[in-house]
Design an enzyme around this catalytic site. Structure first.
Site, PDB file in Angstrom:
ATOM      1  N   LYS A  54       0.843  -1.204   0.000  1.00  0.00           N
ATOM      2  CA  LYS A  54       0.000   0.000   0.000  1.00  0.00           C
ATOM      3  C   LYS A  54       0.873   1.247   0.000  1.00  0.00           C
ATOM      4  O   LYS A  54       0.612   2.198  -0.734  1.00  0.00           O
ATOM      5  CB  LYS A  54      -0.944  -0.023   1.217  1.00  0.00           C
ATOM      6  CG  LYS A  54      -2.064  -1.033   1.037  1.00  0.00           C
ATOM      7  CD  LYS A  54      -2.860  -1.310   2.291  1.00  0.00           C
ATOM      8  CE  LYS A  54      -3.869  -2.426   2.017  1.00  0.00           C
ATOM      9  NZ  LYS A  54      -4.583  -2.901   3.190  1.00  0.00           N
ATOM     10  N   GLN A  98      -4.975  -1.690   9.437  1.00  0.00           N
ATOM     11  CA  GLN A  98      -4.843  -3.011   8.813  1.00  0.00           C
ATOM     12  C   GLN A  98      -5.472  -4.071   9.715  1.00  0.00           C
ATOM     13  O   GLN A  98      -5.118  -4.201  10.879  1.00  0.00           O
ATOM     14  CB  GLN A  98      -3.345  -3.314   8.585  1.00  0.00           C
ATOM     15  CG  GLN A  98      -3.082  -4.586   7.800  1.00  0.00           C
ATOM     16  CD  GLN A  98      -3.590  -4.518   6.362  1.00  0.00           C
ATOM     17  OE1 GLN A  98      -3.437  -3.519   5.674  1.00  0.00           O
ATOM     18  NE2 GLN A  98      -4.215  -5.596   5.911  1.00  0.00           N
ATOM     19  N   ASP A 121     -11.476   2.639   3.651  1.00  0.00           N
ATOM     20  CA  ASP A 121     -11.876   1.245   3.449  1.00  0.00           C
ATOM     21  C   ASP A 121     -13.388   1.129   3.237  1.00  0.00           C
ATOM     22  O   ASP A 121     -13.875   0.096   2.764  1.00  0.00           O
ATOM     23  CB  ASP A 121     -11.489   0.403   4.676  1.00  0.00           C
ATOM     24  CG  ASP A 121     -10.161  -0.325   4.492  1.00  0.00           C
ATOM     25  OD1 ASP A 121      -9.773  -0.565   3.332  1.00  0.00           O
ATOM     26  OD2 ASP A 121      -9.523  -0.670   5.505  1.00  0.00           O
TER      27      ASP A 121
END
Ligand code: NAD
Length: 285
Positions: A54, A98, A121
């Site tokens: 990422k 995460q 997200d």
């Protein structure tokens, strides 16, 4: 006849290039650099790889990424405090924690703490609710990436039968909404579905997001169907496989995504897209 191989790597590379150009323009016209904060609690090897990828993708697109590492034994309250600090930071437009986090951390509460406008997200209940009520804003990256792949494949969606296997919050459920908005007739399957094959074999569009290698075999696929394999499974020999038995399904399907090189690269590209969109929205407010 062998199916078209849907090239997620190429689609993602094209998208990243487009995003890079938009980031550059934003900097020139508004003096703003999109910023993404990625919080990793602990040292899970797979999570470390995802996080590294990422950051690399952000760097290549000109997005400022902040690497926040917290020790494995960080108390839940400290993770919450870190997220709240990032919520207030004007240089951070997107926040990603995460998952999964270590046991002592409550993932659900962490997601709920992220400011909805920075929730790149798209997992916050506000963003889920907006998607459900037809006002999508921050859409989860993987299902959004699947829609992009369907788009570049040029498949007509209106009126088609779409079957999704898997009902998670991060893939299956938002995927169903996105296909519904494109006027598909959507069927959702899960671990308690009685006759999986009955539902998969009438699908014009079949999306599998389960995590069982080889679950979808050729006899479960309609001839000419578009098959999207979201599953990522690590096999005993260390290789990666999807949920779809690719070699046999490609003999029946019209188009199919490989694993790796299908949906995976799209997820990261959409994370960049969501960070860019969050930055643009912050300028409007
Ligand atoms: P999850 O474990 O949260 O959900 C799995 C779903 O599959 C559940 O809804 C369950 O009911 C269903 N299921 C389990 N066994 C089944 C069976 N035998 N038949 C039918 N349905 C069954 O998983 P998730 O987070 O949605 O991820 C699913 C898969 O997608 C995993 O392999 C994951 O690694 C992968 N994934 C890939 C990406 C990507 O970027 N490509 C992103 C997210 C998840």
């Amino acid at each position: 006849m062998s199916a078209e191989r849907i090239d997620g790597k190429k689609a993602a590379a094209d998208l990243r290039k487009e995003i890079g150009a938009e980031v550059k323009k934003l900097k020139e016209e508004h003096g703003v650099t999109p910023g993404l904060a990625v919080v990793l609690v602990g040292e899970d090897p797979a999570s470390q790889v995802y996080v590294r990828n990422k950051h690399r993708a952000c760097k290549n697109a000109g997005i400022e990424s902040r690497d926040i590492r917290l020790p494995e034994d960080t108390p839940h309250s400290e993770v919450v405090a870190k997220v709240k600090e990032l919520n207030e930071d004007p240089q951070v437009h997107g926040i990603l924690v995460q998952l999964p986090t270590p046991e002592q951390v409550d993932d659900e509460e962490i997601i709920n703490t992220i400011a909805p406008e920075k929730d790149v997200d798209g997992f916050h209940p506000v963003n889920m609710g907006k998607l459900l009520s037809g006002q999508p804003e921050m859409v989860p990256c993987t299902p959004k990436g699947v829609m992009h792949l369907l788009d570049v494949t040029g498949v007509e969606l209106e009126g088609k039968e779409a079957t999704i296997v898997g009902r998670s919050n991060i893939v299956g459920k938002p995927q169903a909404m996105l296909l519904l908005y494109e006027h598909c007739t959507v069927t959702m399957c899960h671990s308690r579905t009685r006759d999986l094959s009955e539902h998969t074999s009438r699908a014009d569009i079949l999306v599998s997001a389960v995590g069982v290698p080889g679950l979808i075999t050729a006899d479960m696929v309609k001839e000419g169907a578009v098959v999207i394999d979201v599953g990522i499974n690590r096999l005993d020999d260390g290789s990666l496989a999807g949920d779809v038995a690719y070699d046999e399904v490609k003999e029946v399907a019209g188009a199919v995504t490989p694993v790796p090189g299908g949906v995976g690269p799209m997820t990261i590209a959409m994370l960049l897209r969501n960070t860019l969109e969050a930055t643009k929205r912050s300028l409007e407010h």
